[in-house]
Each structure stands twice: as structure tokens, then as C-alpha cells.
Design an enzyme around this catalytic site. Sequence first.
Site, PDB file in Angstrom:
ATOM      1  N   SER A   1     -20.227 -17.982  -6.699  1.00 19.92           N
ATOM      2  CA  SER A   1     -20.070 -19.438  -6.734  1.00 19.92           C
ATOM      3  C   SER A   1     -20.987 -20.127  -5.748  1.00 19.92           C
ATOM      4  O   SER A   1     -21.288 -21.308  -5.904  1.00 19.92           O
ATOM      5  CB  SER A   1     -18.646 -19.826  -6.306  1.00 19.92           C
TER       6      SER A   1
ATOM      7  N   HIS B   1     -23.607 -17.638 -13.685  1.00 18.16           N
ATOM      8  CA  HIS B   1     -22.445 -18.313 -13.094  1.00 18.16           C
ATOM      9  C   HIS B   1     -21.596 -18.977 -14.175  1.00 18.16           C
ATOM     10  O   HIS B   1     -21.993 -19.979 -14.763  1.00 18.16           O
ATOM     11  CB  HIS B   1     -22.921 -19.341 -12.054  1.00 18.16           C
TER      12      HIS B   1
ATOM     13  N   ASN C   1     -21.280 -26.503  -8.523  1.00 19.88           N
ATOM     14  CA  ASN C   1     -20.513 -26.381  -7.283  1.00 19.88           C
ATOM     15  C   ASN C   1     -21.079 -27.199  -6.129  1.00 19.88           C
ATOM     16  O   ASN C   1     -20.345 -27.576  -5.218  1.00 19.88           O
ATOM     17  CB  ASN C   1     -20.384 -24.918  -6.867  1.00 19.88           C
TER      18      ASN C   1
HETATM   19  N1  CAA Z   1      -8.182 -18.815 -22.609  1.00 22.29           N
HETATM   20  C1  CAA Z   1      -8.192 -19.283 -23.872  1.00 22.29           C
HETATM   21  N2  CAA Z   1      -7.772 -20.539 -24.162  1.00 22.29           N
HETATM   22  C2  CAA Z   1      -7.338 -21.315 -23.158  1.00 22.29           C
HETATM   23  C3  CAA Z   1      -7.299 -20.879 -21.825  1.00 22.29           C
HETATM   24  C4  CAA Z   1      -7.751 -19.562 -21.574  1.00 22.29           C
HETATM   25  N3  CAA Z   1      -7.772 -19.055 -20.341  1.00 22.29           N
HETATM   26  N4  CAA Z   1      -6.832 -21.884 -21.043  1.00 22.29           N
HETATM   27  C5  CAA Z   1      -6.583 -22.909 -21.852  1.00 22.29           C
HETATM   28  N5  CAA Z   1      -6.882 -22.577 -23.128  1.00 22.29           N
HETATM   29  C6  CAA Z   1      -6.802 -23.423 -24.301  1.00 22.29           C
HETATM   30  C7  CAA Z   1      -5.375 -23.724 -24.699  1.00 22.29           C
HETATM   31  O1  CAA Z   1      -4.879 -22.763 -25.614  1.00 22.29           O
HETATM   32  C8  CAA Z   1      -5.491 -25.085 -25.326  1.00 22.29           C
HETATM   33  O2  CAA Z   1      -5.872 -24.979 -26.668  1.00 22.29           O
HETATM   34  P1  CAA Z   1      -5.328 -26.078 -27.720  1.00 22.29           P
HETATM   35  O3  CAA Z   1      -6.039 -27.353 -27.387  1.00 22.29           O
HETATM   36  O4  CAA Z   1      -5.717 -25.500 -29.027  1.00 22.29           O
HETATM   37  O5  CAA Z   1      -3.848 -26.144 -27.501  1.00 22.29           O
HETATM   38  C9  CAA Z   1      -6.628 -25.746 -24.581  1.00 22.29           C
HETATM   39  O6  CAA Z   1      -7.389 -24.688 -23.979  1.00 22.29           O
HETATM   40  C10 CAA Z   1      -6.111 -26.673 -23.526  1.00 22.29           C
HETATM   41  O7  CAA Z   1      -5.219 -25.963 -22.674  1.00 22.29           O
HETATM   42  P2  CAA Z   1      -3.821 -26.500 -22.189  1.00 22.29           P
HETATM   43  O8  CAA Z   1      -3.206 -27.393 -23.227  1.00 22.29           O
HETATM   44  O9  CAA Z   1      -3.036 -25.349 -21.660  1.00 22.29           O
HETATM   45  O10 CAA Z   1      -4.110 -27.352 -20.896  1.00 22.29           O
HETATM   46  P3  CAA Z   1      -5.096 -28.538 -20.644  1.00 22.29           P
HETATM   47  O11 CAA Z   1      -5.225 -29.456 -21.775  1.00 22.29           O
HETATM   48  O12 CAA Z   1      -4.654 -29.048 -19.332  1.00 22.29           O
HETATM   49  O13 CAA Z   1      -6.540 -27.830 -20.439  1.00 22.29           O
HETATM   50  C11 CAA Z   1      -8.123 -26.806 -19.022  1.00 22.29           C
HETATM   51  C12 CAA Z   1      -6.697 -26.784 -19.542  1.00 22.29           C
HETATM   52  C13 CAA Z   1      -9.087 -26.440 -20.143  1.00 22.29           C
HETATM   53  C14 CAA Z   1      -8.189 -25.755 -17.935  1.00 22.29           C
HETATM   54  C15 CAA Z   1      -8.476 -28.245 -18.512  1.00 22.29           C
HETATM   55  O14 CAA Z   1      -7.467 -28.699 -17.644  1.00 22.29           O
HETATM   56  C16 CAA Z   1      -9.785 -28.297 -17.776  1.00 22.29           C
HETATM   57  O15 CAA Z   1     -10.859 -28.359 -18.371  1.00 22.29           O
HETATM   58  N6  CAA Z   1      -9.730 -28.296 -16.409  1.00 22.29           N
HETATM   59  C17 CAA Z   1     -10.895 -28.330 -15.557  1.00 22.29           C
HETATM   60  C18 CAA Z   1     -11.440 -26.949 -15.376  1.00 22.29           C
HETATM   61  C19 CAA Z   1     -12.670 -26.934 -14.523  1.00 22.29           C
HETATM   62  O16 CAA Z   1     -13.133 -27.920 -13.975  1.00 22.29           O
HETATM   63  N7  CAA Z   1     -13.221 -25.721 -14.363  1.00 22.29           N
HETATM   64  C20 CAA Z   1     -14.337 -25.479 -13.518  1.00 22.29           C
HETATM   65  C21 CAA Z   1     -13.843 -25.007 -12.170  1.00 22.29           C
HETATM   66  S1  CAA Z   1     -15.166 -24.730 -11.028  1.00 22.29           S
HETATM   67  C22 CAA Z   1     -15.702 -23.199 -11.418  1.00 22.29           C
HETATM   68  O17 CAA Z   1     -15.192 -22.513 -12.258  1.00 22.29           O
HETATM   69  C23 CAA Z   1     -16.889 -22.730 -10.656  1.00 22.29           C
HETATM   70  C24 CAA Z   1     -16.672 -22.022  -9.385  1.00 22.29           C
HETATM   71  O18 CAA Z   1     -17.577 -21.269  -9.018  1.00 22.29           O
HETATM   72  C25 CAA Z   1     -15.491 -22.214  -8.524  1.00 22.29           C
HETATM   73  P1  NAD Z   2     -10.379 -12.788  -7.889  1.00 23.92           P
HETATM   74  O1  NAD Z   2      -9.865 -12.656  -6.503  1.00 23.92           O
HETATM   75  O2  NAD Z   2      -9.496 -13.309  -8.958  1.00 23.92           O
HETATM   76  O3  NAD Z   2     -10.942 -11.356  -8.398  1.00 23.92           O
HETATM   77  C1  NAD Z   2     -11.822 -10.546  -7.649  1.00 23.92           C
HETATM   78  C2  NAD Z   2     -11.503  -9.101  -8.007  1.00 23.92           C
HETATM   79  O4  NAD Z   2     -12.521  -8.246  -7.478  1.00 23.92           O
HETATM   80  C3  NAD Z   2     -10.164  -8.586  -7.438  1.00 23.92           C
HETATM   81  O5  NAD Z   2      -9.348  -8.186  -8.501  1.00 23.92           O
HETATM   82  C4  NAD Z   2     -10.558  -7.402  -6.540  1.00 23.92           C
HETATM   83  O6  NAD Z   2      -9.636  -6.328  -6.634  1.00 23.92           O
HETATM   84  C5  NAD Z   2     -11.906  -7.018  -7.144  1.00 23.92           C
HETATM   85  N1  NAD Z   2     -12.787  -6.309  -6.221  1.00 23.92           N
HETATM   86  C6  NAD Z   2     -13.023  -6.602  -4.923  1.00 23.92           C
HETATM   87  N2  NAD Z   2     -13.952  -5.739  -4.432  1.00 23.92           N
HETATM   88  C7  NAD Z   2     -14.306  -4.924  -5.463  1.00 23.92           C
HETATM   89  C8  NAD Z   2     -15.247  -3.843  -5.601  1.00 23.92           C
HETATM   90  N3  NAD Z   2     -15.995  -3.451  -4.570  1.00 23.92           N
HETATM   91  N4  NAD Z   2     -15.369  -3.236  -6.801  1.00 23.92           N
HETATM   92  C9  NAD Z   2     -14.611  -3.625  -7.872  1.00 23.92           C
HETATM   93  N5  NAD Z   2     -13.701  -4.635  -7.783  1.00 23.92           N
HETATM   94  C10 NAD Z   2     -13.574  -5.276  -6.604  1.00 23.92           C
HETATM   95  O7  NAD Z   2     -11.722 -13.664  -7.772  1.00 23.92           O
HETATM   96  P2  NAD Z   2     -12.408 -14.591  -8.888  1.00 23.92           P
HETATM   97  O8  NAD Z   2     -11.859 -15.955  -8.766  1.00 23.92           O
HETATM   98  O9  NAD Z   2     -12.422 -13.887 -10.182  1.00 23.92           O
HETATM   99  O10 NAD Z   2     -13.902 -14.666  -8.292  1.00 23.92           O
HETATM  100  C11 NAD Z   2     -14.816 -13.601  -8.445  1.00 23.92           C
HETATM  101  C12 NAD Z   2     -16.231 -14.102  -8.194  1.00 23.92           C
HETATM  102  O11 NAD Z   2     -16.523 -15.155  -9.129  1.00 23.92           O
HETATM  103  C13 NAD Z   2     -16.476 -14.671  -6.802  1.00 23.92           C
HETATM  104  O12 NAD Z   2     -17.811 -14.409  -6.441  1.00 23.92           O
HETATM  105  C14 NAD Z   2     -16.257 -16.164  -7.022  1.00 23.92           C
HETATM  106  O13 NAD Z   2     -16.917 -16.960  -6.062  1.00 23.92           O
HETATM  107  C15 NAD Z   2     -16.869 -16.332  -8.400  1.00 23.92           C
HETATM  108  N6  NAD Z   2     -16.371 -17.484  -9.185  1.00 23.92           N
HETATM  109  C16 NAD Z   2     -15.059 -17.894  -9.096  1.00 23.92           C
HETATM  110  C17 NAD Z   2     -14.620 -18.957  -9.870  1.00 23.92           C
HETATM  111  C18 NAD Z   2     -13.187 -19.428  -9.817  1.00 23.92           C
HETATM  112  O14 NAD Z   2     -12.898 -20.509 -10.361  1.00 23.92           O
HETATM  113  N7  NAD Z   2     -12.267 -18.699  -9.235  1.00 23.92           N
HETATM  114  C19 NAD Z   2     -15.511 -19.592 -10.745  1.00 23.92           C
HETATM  115  C20 NAD Z   2     -16.843 -19.123 -10.849  1.00 23.92           C
HETATM  116  C21 NAD Z   2     -17.265 -18.080 -10.041  1.00 23.92           C
END
Ligand code: CAA
Ligand code: NAD
Length: 310
Positions: free
Chosen positions: A143, A164, A214
Amino acid sequence: MIHFGIIARNFSSTAAVQSAIKNVTVIGGGLMGSGIAQVAAQAGQNVTLVDVNNDVLTKAQKSITNNLGRVAKKIYKDNPQEGEKFVAGALSKIKTNTDPVAAVKETDLVVEAIVENMKVKHDLFKKLDEAAPSHTIFASNTSSLSINEIGSVVKRKDKFGGLHFFNPVPVMRLLEVIRGADTSEETYSAMMQWGKSVGKTCVTCKDTPGFVVNRLLVPYIAEAIRLYERGDASARDIDIAMKLGAGYPMGPLELADYVGLDTNKFILDGWHAKYPNEPLFNPIPVLNKLVAEGKLGVKTGEGFYKYDKK
Ligand code: CAA
Ligand code: NAD
């Protein structure tokens, strides 16, 4: 105008775009790894999902089965039998393994999705570099960490890049494809093509902190946590405000819980250490406290909110 709901809810059952990559190893079976394994299996690729913790793999298989069911319900709403076939077909493509080294012996692509920690990622990639065939492409789903720095420990620097994904992987349509300083044109094209083959729209970004999404989203979430910490508004009201006032599908604190508070903290801490003069990356006491208490969000049943344990 962009409609978030439409962007988020667009599934594909089969890959319209073919990729030369047929065998994929996903390392890390948590939130992200399980989703990445699912979309590759949905596209008909042979997937090995690896985690050091066998319980995680059992949980991942359950959540993949559930989530495939949700996808099937959507695509085959009038034909449940086809839906069942789709779920069984995708599940049959996924094997699991607890040994990363054994799992990469015959793979075309490794997507690493383990904990957001440079040293742990380095230890893993060093081992994989010795074990995987020379043609295998290595990618990190990091991330926030530098792709060049993660890839610095492997010899195959031309075959190293960033893929990513976004959470939840089966729903979010974007894939950021990151080209490191040494990533070859061939590797970059193969990563782009593979991203399309698993149904994603690919964008490219330089190897910069947080890439596109991000770099914008993490400071926004951090500012929302600071707003809450100051007591300017309740968690609930901050989230309602951003959903109804800005059209986001989730509020920032809900999203922080959904991403994982540990992951949010790893990202901020890493950036703060690297860019100590950037106030947006400063540590946030309330976030640190929740993480120290093991309140990591949805995955542990409590973060800013409480959830039913899965
Ligand atoms: N797998 C398959 N389908 C899924 C699912 C999953 N894991 N999660 C949700 N769905 C489906 C549901 O079945 C539902 O389908 P229908 O419309 O046919 O019913 C649909 O997606 C919507 O789900 P929900 O009704 O349960 O809930 P919702 O309307 O609140 O939507 C959400 C859920 C899609 C997660 C929505 O809230 C959303 O888009 N949230 C924002 C997510 C976001 O910003 N993600 C990025 C995070 S940052 C990141 O990932 C990067 C990083 O490195 C940290
Ligand atoms: P998580 O904690 O859900 O899963 C990480 C997994 O890695 C754990 O199950 C752990 O047991 C396993 N693990 C740790 N060390 C390991 C090794 N050496 N070999 C094999 N398995 C090992 O974390 P996550 O949220 O899935 O995030 C994983 C990566 O994806 C991170 O780099 C995170 O920054 C990135 N990411 C996260 C998100 C998010 O929304 N959570 C979105 C995009 C990218």
C-alpha cells in the site's frame, strides 16, 4: 460525474482479456491475498494461495467461497445451477500451501500480499528469488512501501513491479500497476495484460509513496481520525457527513476499520519515518492506542466501531 456505486459493483465472470500468465502464486492469505486469489481463479488461472498460518488459509477458503457465491448470485441470478458451476469451477482452481518456497517452483507470477513491513517482505523475496523459475514475475501489493526498495533484494530486478489492488478485491475495479526503476517493458506489459485478464481497469503510477489512491486516501482518513480525536464530531457523524455530503460509499472511519487499523498505522508510521516534516503523516495517538489494544477494525471485531466476529 462518477457514480461510486456503479464503479464498485461491476463483476466479470470470465476474463475477456487473455494473459500469458496461467499459474499464479499469491502469498499472504489475509484480506487482500484471498481476494486476489479469487479474481485470478475466476479468470480461469491456476492459483496457489500461501500463508504461514494454516488457520488463515482455512478462513480464506471460507471467505472466497462466500464471496464467489455473491458474485454468482449477481451474474447468474436467473440460473442458479450455472452459478453453482461457476463457484465450483473457480474453487477447483485454488490450491493452498504453507510453504512459500515450495509454492513458487512452477509459477509464472507471484503476487505478494503479506504484512506491510519492509524487512518481512525482503526476507520473503530473497527466498523466493532462489526458488522460482527465471521467467517468473514478482509483484508486491504494498500500500505504501517503495517498489524499488522491496525489489532491491532480488536479482531479477527487470521482472519486479507493483500490482496494487483495492479492498474488497472482487468488487473494486481498479488496479495500480507500478513500474520500478528497473522493471522491463516486457514485465510491465505482462502485468498490465494480467490485470486486465482478472477484470481490472489498470492505471500506471511512478514508484511514489501511496501511488495515486493511497497518497490521497490515507491523509484523508488520517485527518478524519484527528477530527474525531479532537472531539469535533462523533465517529458516526463524521462518517454520515462524508457519505451524504460527499457521496462516498463509506465514511472515513468505517473505511479505516475496513482496511484494518494496523495497516493504516503501518502506512502512516512508514511515511512519518521517511518524511518527518510532513504533518499529514504524523502519528495519531488514538490510532496507536486502538492498535495496541488489538482493535484492528472489522477483522478483529472492533475498531472505531464494533462488529460481529466472523
Ligand atoms: N466479494 C464479492 N462481492 C462483494 C464483496 C466481496 N468481498 N463485498 C461486497 N460485495 C458485493 C455485495 O454482494 C453487493 O452486491 P449486490 O449489489 O449485488 O447486493 C455489493 O458488493 C455491495 O455490497 P453490500 O450491499 O454488502 O454493501 P455496500 O453497498 O455497503 O458496498 C462496498 C460495500 C463495495 C465495500 C462499498 O461500501 C465500498 O465501495 N466501500 C469503499 C471501499 C473502498 O474505498 N476501498 C478501497 C480501500 S483503500 C485500499 O484498498 C488500498 C489500500 O492499500 C489500503
Ligand atoms: P492481512 O493482515 O489481512 O494479511 C496478511 C497475511 O500475511 C496474514 O495472514 C499473515 O499470516 C501473512 N503473512 C505474514 N508474513 C508472511 C510470510 N512471510 N509468508 C506468508 N504469509 C505471511 O493484511 P492485508 O490487509 O491483506 O494486507 C496485505 C498487504 O496488502 C499489505 O502490504 C497491505 O499494505 C496491502 N494492502 C492492503 C489493503 C487493505 O485494504 N487492507 C489494500 C491494498 C493493499
